[in-house]
Scaffold this motif. Structure first.
Motif: not given
Length: 453
Positions: A23-24, A83-84, A87-88, A91
């Motif tokens: 998802k990320a 989720a965090a 995402a990290r 990135a």
């Protein structure tokens, strides 16, 4: 009490991590979850000295964005944390340099065996309570103190550990296993003041029923410490050195480190050009078996989901192959040897499991008699080893041998040589312990440089 579904509880967690990664924006990903607990009890003078218990769940996520990768770990398993994390990690990967050799295994490479059935890696017995561990440590200490010449026991400990691991990836792999461990150790001291000498004994097993009696551990630690009383420096010169069985695996470990794919790729290995060459005496083989039952390093698959298998690292003295994960194998144009290992916070790297060296026909006592004059090493400290040349120098202590018999204990000396030369002329005894992960007997090495007086 071990939980029957200990590993199964981790499977949904790794799948949630993979879903979050996709998802990320990750192209592919793998996730690992490790749930462990341990308890350790130290006894001193018959009473409780220290008690430690730890429990924790750690998760790790590795994501790929094209040929760029990043790893991240956490101990919080809430959905918002997953989720965090994802995402990290994505990135971070987008900012990472490209690595042409990074990537998951192809689906056809993945292990069919995805559990540890048959390997007996988890003791079904109930977890020992702290009082049981304390009593084991107390019994070991009491046995050591009962040996004449022991002035004190520095420590006596008993411990238990259990760990469950689950690995999953977007290539379709999902599997896990659990393992347990049980330990008893004792450190005894003989003499006083500047004349104190210490030695130890430690025993570990996967199954509690296989563990020796605490009295045996304490008694052996004490006997070793008493035997070292009055140690002095040995002579300087070129002498044969006999590595006692309890440290001999370290010598073979230098060979194993030198054939690690990560070192070979960097060119920082004294065996980097030795493929197919003689690295041990003819007749000696070094065999790796990741599937030995009740062995602490056994595992059904590696950290990239590949099927582990038995193989000869060295056969009849000839080097057979490197120790490779996917990345190092790709860099060398070879196939992975299913040797990937990893934690939760870093990508995989090559490593070995259980290995065993061919044993000889002679006992350790036979090799002592054969030495004539030389050094029996029972303990090593420090290490100066040139990874490019194999030049070797280590602090040592043990016993001086005269006329084929142990004459007196020694300490504060240095042994030196070159690993390629040393390993090429080792003579093995027949005293290896079968239950340890690295099964290596006492090893005699002729003509080493010894610096003492």
């Amino acid at each position: 009490m071990p939980k029957p579904d200990m590993t199964a509880q981790l499977a949904p967690l790794t799948q949630s991590l993979l879903s979050a990664a996709k998802k990320a924006g990750a192209d592919t990903a793998d996730a690992i979850a490790v749930d462990g607990r341990s308890v350790s009890i130290d006894v001193r003078k018959g009473g409780l000295e220290q008690a430690e218990r730890s429990e924790g769940l750690e998760i790790g996520l590795r994501v790929f964005v094209g040929q760029r990768q990043a790893c991240i770990s956490a101990s919080d398993t809430r959905p918002e944390t997953l989720a965090a994390m994802a995402a990290r990690a994505v990135a971070m990967a987008r900012e990472a340099p490209e690595d042409a050799y990074a990537g998951l295994a192809e689906s056809h490479q993945l292990a069919m065996l995805r559990s540890a059935d048959g390997l007996e890696m988890l003791d079904p017995a109930p977890e020992p309570d702290p009082a049981t561990l304390q009593e084991d440590a107390r019994r070991a200490e009491a046995a050591a103190l009962a040996v004449g010449g022991v002035t004190q026991v520095q420590s006596a400990s008993a411990a238990y550990g259990q760990q469950a691991i689950w690995l999953a990836a977007t290539n379709g792999f999902s599997g896990g296993y659990a393992r347990s461990s049980r330990h008893i150790s004792c450190v005894a001291i003989s003499g006083e003041g500047s004349g104190m000498e210490r030695d130890w004994c430690g025993e570990g097993r996967v199954f509690q029923t296989d563990l020796p009696a605490p009295e045996d551990v304490g008694h052996l630690a004490a006997e070793r410490a008493v035997a070292r009383h009055g140690a002095r420096r040995p002579k300087t010169g070129a002498y044969p050195v006999l590595y006692d069985e309890r440290i001999a695996s370290g010598l073979i470990g230098h060979l194993v480190a030198a054939i690690n794919g990560a070192s070979v790729v960097r060119g920082s290995s004294w065996l980097r050009d030795a493929m197919g060459e003689q690295v041990l005496p003819k007749g000696l083989s070094l065999h790796e078996d990741p599937h030995r039952p009740r062995a602490s390093a056994s595992r059904p698959f590696d950290a990239e989901g590949l099927q582990t298998r038995m193989r000869d690292l060295v056969a009849d003295g000839i080097l057979q192959g490197w120790v490779l994960d996917l990345s190092s194998a790709r860099k060398l144009g070879l196939e992975s040897t299913a040797s990937a290992m990893r934690g939760t916070s870093a990508p995989p790297s090559p490593g070995t499991t259980n290995w065993a060296l061919t044993q000889g026909d002679a006992s350790r006592e036979d090799l002592i008699a054969q030495m004539g004059t030389g050094l029996l090493v029972t303990s090593l400290i420090g290490s100066t080893i040139n990874p490019n040349t194999g030049d070797y120098s280590r602090g040592a202590s043990g016993f001086w041998v005269e006329n084929g018999e142990i004459a007196y204990p020694v300490n504060e000396c240095t042994i030196a040589g070159n690993l390629r030369d040393m390993l090429g002329r080792i003579i093995p005894a027949n005293d290896a312990r079968a239950h340890v992960s690295h099964v290596v007997p006492s090893l005699l090495v002729e003509g080493m440089t010894l610096a003492g007086d």
